[in-house]
Write a protein that holds these residues in place. Structure first.
Motif, short mmCIF file in Angstrom:
data_model
loop_
_atom_site.label_atom_id
_atom_site.label_comp_id
_atom_site.label_asym_id
_atom_site.label_seq_id
_atom_site.Cartn_x
_atom_site.Cartn_y
_atom_site.Cartn_z
N GLU A 281 0.84 -1.21 0.00
CA GLU A 281 0.00 0.00 0.00
C GLU A 281 0.87 1.25 0.00
OE1 GLU A 281 -3.58 2.16 2.57
OE2 GLU A 281 -2.42 0.52 3.47
N ASP A 282 0.75 2.04 -1.06
CA ASP A 282 1.43 3.34 -1.15
C ASP A 282 0.45 4.39 -0.62
OD1 ASP A 282 2.65 5.71 -1.80
OD2 ASP A 282 3.08 5.18 -3.87
N ASP A 283 0.68 4.84 0.60
CA ASP A 283 -0.26 5.76 1.27
C ASP A 283 0.29 7.18 1.34
OD1 ASP A 283 -2.72 6.17 2.78
OD2 ASP A 283 -1.44 6.42 4.54
N ILE A 284 1.15 7.53 0.41
CA ILE A 284 1.88 8.80 0.50
C ILE A 284 0.96 10.02 0.42
CG2 ILE A 284 2.35 9.04 -1.97
CD1 ILE A 284 5.20 9.92 -1.17
N TYR A 285 -0.22 9.88 -0.21
CA TYR A 285 -1.14 11.02 -0.35
C TYR A 285 -2.26 11.02 0.68
CZ TYR A 285 1.11 11.74 -4.89
OH TYR A 285 2.03 11.97 -5.88
N GLY A 286 -2.28 10.04 1.59
CA GLY A 286 -3.41 9.89 2.50
C GLY A 286 -3.73 11.13 3.30
N LEU A 297 -5.71 1.20 3.99
CA LEU A 297 -6.04 -0.21 3.81
C LEU A 297 -5.46 -1.05 4.93
CD1 LEU A 297 -7.15 -2.47 1.87
CD2 LEU A 297 -4.89 -2.45 0.80
N LYS A 298 -4.31 -0.66 5.42
CA LYS A 298 -3.62 -1.41 6.48
C LYS A 298 -4.50 -1.58 7.71
CE LYS A 298 -0.12 -3.34 8.59
NZ LYS A 298 0.31 -4.70 8.22
N GLY A 299 -5.38 -0.63 7.98
CA GLY A 299 -6.25 -0.73 9.14
C GLY A 299 -7.23 -1.88 9.06
N MET A 300 -7.47 -2.43 7.85
CA MET A 300 -8.38 -3.57 7.68
C MET A 300 -7.63 -4.90 7.60
SD MET A 300 -10.92 -2.09 4.74
CE MET A 300 -11.91 -0.61 4.96
N GLN A 304 -2.23 -9.93 8.11
CA GLN A 304 -0.83 -9.49 7.97
C GLN A 304 -0.32 -9.65 6.53
OE1 GLN A 304 1.29 -8.07 10.65
NE2 GLN A 304 -0.87 -7.70 11.10
N ARG A 305 -1.14 -9.14 5.59
CA ARG A 305 -0.76 -9.21 4.18
C ARG A 305 -0.48 -7.84 3.57
NH1 ARG A 305 -0.80 -13.80 1.67
NH2 ARG A 305 -1.87 -15.62 2.54
N VAL A 306 -0.75 -6.76 4.31
CA VAL A 306 -0.59 -5.41 3.76
C VAL A 306 0.70 -4.79 4.28
CG1 VAL A 306 -1.57 -3.11 3.58
CG2 VAL A 306 -3.08 -5.11 3.57
N ILE A 307 1.58 -4.42 3.37
CA ILE A 307 2.80 -3.69 3.71
C ILE A 307 2.52 -2.21 3.45
CG2 ILE A 307 5.26 -3.41 3.28
CD1 ILE A 307 5.32 -6.23 2.13
N LEU A 308 2.44 -1.44 4.51
CA LEU A 308 2.12 -0.01 4.40
C LEU A 308 3.40 0.79 4.16
CD1 LEU A 308 0.07 2.38 4.83
CD2 LEU A 308 0.83 2.36 7.21
N CYS A 309 3.39 1.65 3.14
CA CYS A 309 4.52 2.52 2.81
C CYS A 309 4.03 3.97 2.73
CB CYS A 309 5.14 2.13 1.47
SG CYS A 309 5.71 0.42 1.37
#
Length: 479
Positions: A281-286, A297-300, A304-309
């Protein structure tokens, strides 16, 4: 309406009414009280549906007046997703991207035009970092920072993530040298040479650079400018090819600013579990959301499949090369790779940023920045309304840019040198695809104030592109 997704049913009903012009542009929607009564919903459910419509730019909230259908320029319509699905392929990045990056022009038509004074938030940030540099911990200059990064900064990041519905412990975070570095670590940890990675199309060209460097194959999944990746297309791809990872930007994805609905996020996570995917997950604009800040997305992520960046480069300063990653089941591997490739970061800079966050400087900066960016987005929309011909433009509720779709036959790559000859740097659409799609598209940013010089730079582009009025005249068509 179903009990589980009542807000989605109301959202769909309202959106259909807007698109069928049951309520015209600028017209007031039924009140919250009326919607509660007519649909048998709670006030919170109705408000949630309205917030989602507002985050997509379909409606506007006017204090003490109610909710209104968003007023859009008559000549501005949403681009249509026309990406095609092709078999996995190695990536070769267009050399033009290096020229654009070398000119520091990723988010500016006139990169040589610098603002005279930094905003108050940057001044406060610089002071916080300067204080940390003047007062380092005793003897710390003799030691490297811990591989995971400064614990004070990680603590502040967990506070910010919790506000967005994502609860992480400090040990689940690792500080990186920006979001690109975080994406690199995520791919290194979850993939091996030759693996297939699914990406949004159009999508972030920085990801293409990483895939090329790591010798990974790419498969492009069509993405719409309003709701993001086509998950049915992704499902079809997963059934046919052994995809190892999927890179997505659920919150205001570049280049169009798409915002993925919660139901789509849940669908993506279900596919990841079914097909054993790493979701990067590219969350740079969140943090840039103008009307609301979406949950990551990481909050859901229950499995343990989401790598938050993410990083501060889009919400605070491009010069601050400071990001973070939460690696899920790959986190230990990520820490090892960081130790080998980067070793450590600057402890003083991290401590200065942590103090800036703790003192409320970042929150105050975001309040000012969101209003400024929204105003600059609207100014760009107005100027693009004057462009002749069949021009379609995304209307994001966050991020830094819009996606512009010009008439078929226009080649934005061929237009690049013509624009450059007039001192204007554009970002052609094919850079956002590994297969060279979107030749008639480009990304335009509203990250900088629309000074007279930038307005003039934008005004020369229709002639460079060879745009002519629709139907051979001056008529405006409805969106």
């Amino acid at each position: 309406m179903g009990a589980q997704f009542r807000y989605e049913a109301l959202e769909t009903w309202l959106e259909q009414g807007i698109r069928e012009q049951r309520w015209g542009s600028g017209e007031r929607l039924p009140s919250i009280r009326a919607l509660c009564r007519e649909h048998g919903l709670s006030k919170a459910t109705v408000q949630h549906a309205l917030q989602r419509l507002e985050s997509r730019g379909l409606i506007e909230t006017r204090p003490k007046a109610g909710h209104f259908v968003a007023v859009r320029p008559l000549n501005v319509a949403q681009p249509v997703s026309r990406a095609r699905i092709e078999p996995p392929r190695p990536v070769t990045v267009n050399e033009l991207l290096l020229d654009i990056m070398g000119r520091n022009a990723a988010f500016d038509l006139l990169p040589a035009l610098h603002e005279t004074a930094p905003p108050p938030g940057i001044v406060a940030l610089n002071r916080a970092i300067a204080r940390a540099l003047r007062r380092p911990s005793q003897g710390s200059y003799q030691y490297y920072d811990a591989p995971a990064g400064d614990i004070g900064l990680r603590e502040q990041l967990t506070v910010g993530m919790a506000r967005r519905g994502c609860r992480l412990g400090v040990d689940a975070l690792c500080i990186t040298s920006g979001c690109q570095n975080a994406l690199f670590l995520a791919l290194m940890a979850s993939c091996s040479r030759g693996d297939i990675v699914a990406v949004e199309s159009p999508g972030f060209y920085g990801v293409m650079q990483l895939l090329e460097h790591l010798e990974l194959q790419v498969i492009e999944i069509p993405s719409a400018v309003d709701w993001g990746m086509d998950l049915e297309a992704l499902h079809a791809v997963l059934q046919r090819w052994p995809v190892r990872a999927c890179i997505v930007s659920p919150s205001f994805a570049t280049p169009g600013g798409a915002l993925m609905p919660d139901a789509a996020k849940q669908r993506l996570l279900a596919l990841a579990d079914e097909f054993d995917l790493a979701v990067i997950e590219d969350d740079i604009y969140g943090d840039t959301g103008f009307t609301s800040v979406p949950d990551p997305l990481k909050g859901m992520d229950r499995y343990q499949r989401v790598i938050l960046c993410s990083s501060f480069s889009k919400s605070l300063s491009r010069d601050l090369r400071l990001g973070w990653i939460s690696g899920a089941r790959w986190h230990d591997r990520i820490l090892q790779i960081k130790l080998v490739t980067q070793l450590a970061g600057s402890r003083s800079v991290q401590q200065g940023v942590a103090a800036f966050l703790a003192d409320g400087g970042y929150a105050a900066h975001l309040r000012r920045e969101r209003g400024r960016l929204r105003e600059q987005r609207d100014q760009l929309r107005t100027m693009l309304d004057d462009w002749p011909g069949d021009v379609r433009v995304s209307v994001p509720d966050g991020g830094l840019a819009v996606w512009v779709e010009l008439p078929e036959g226009i080649d934005t790559l061929a237009a690049y040198p013509r624009a450059l000859a007039q001192g204007v740097v554009i970002t052609p659409g094919p850079l956002f695809s590994a297969s060279g799609q979107f030749g008639n598209c480009l990304r335009l940013s509203f990250a900088h104030p629309w000074s007279q010089a930038r307005r003039q730079a934008l005004a020369v582009l229709p002639e460079i592109f060879g745009l002519t009025p629709a139907n051979g005249g001056d008529e405006r068509r409805p969106a």
